[in-house]
Design a protein around this motif. Structure first.
Motif: not given
Length: 210
Positions: A145-150, A167-171, A193-195
């Motif tokens: 998810p784009p927000r939060g501490r998850l 280190a890289a994460t995929i949204g 794009s961000a993706a």
């Protein structure tokens, strides 16, 4: 440099293995690598993506593809390695024999994990196979998810268990599915794009480990 083999594996279905395999293939091809794709998943989602892609007028000529049963793939891996810089294997869920073969031949196993306890727990069989075969692994936090501490919570949990986490994460982005439907990747449809930036960052990180 000898060709490297990257296996995307996760025993839980729906973890996003095929999307990662396709996008990483395009990312490495864009960097000048000769990339071969092998689909050993009976669902054949990667095969369908490549079938659509092959019909595009500007399909990437540096990508080649084969679909094969996992227990018969050794010869195809050898052939691919002789002609490519990188071979990416999309492995099936819930198939220990095929998954074991795909992991055994790999130089690195990428394990996508979605933001749920079930996904974390489902990594255990894949990790066990990789350890038995003495193949390094890399956990990739996928569809985050784009927000939060998850992200931080999941990373802390996995690292506390001694697991290497990218280190890289995929949204969790619609752009990934939308591009796959057209036989493309976000790197081609929306390269800024961000993706696309997420995939490029992950590919660079994986490349540094291979």
């Amino acid at each position: 440099m000898a060709a490297k083999v990257l296996t995307i594996a996760q025993q839980k279905g729906g973890a996003g293995k095929t999307t990662l395999a396709a996008h990483l293939a395009v990312a490495f091809a864009n960097s000048g690598k000769r990339v071969g794709l092998i689909d050993i998943d009976p669902q054949a989602s990667l095969s369908e993506w490549y079938r659509i892609r092959a019909g595009l007028p500007a399909a990437a000529s540096s990508l080649s593809f084969v679909a094969v049963a996992g227990w018969k793939m050794a010869a195809d891996v050898d052939r691919m390695k002789s002609r490519h810089d990188l071979v990416i294997i999309d492995s099936p869920p819930h198939a220990e024999t095929e998954a074991k073969a795909a992991i055994r031949t790999a130089d690195l196993v990428v394990v996508p994990v979605q933001p749920s306890p079930m996904d974390i727990w489902a990594t255990a069989p894949t990790l066990t196979l990789a350890r038995k075969e003495r193949v390094p692994i890399l956990i990739v936090l996928n569809r985050m998810p784009p927000r939060g501490r998850l992200i931080e919570q999941m990373r802390a949990k996995l690292e506390a268990d001694g697991l290497p986490v990218a280190a890289a994460t995929i949204g969790n982005r619609i752009a990934f599915a939308a591009s796959m439907l057209e036989g493309r990747s976000t790197l081609e449809q929306a390269p800024k794009s961000a993706a696309a930036l997420e995939i490029s960052a992950l590919a660079a990180e994986i490349g540094s480990r291979l």
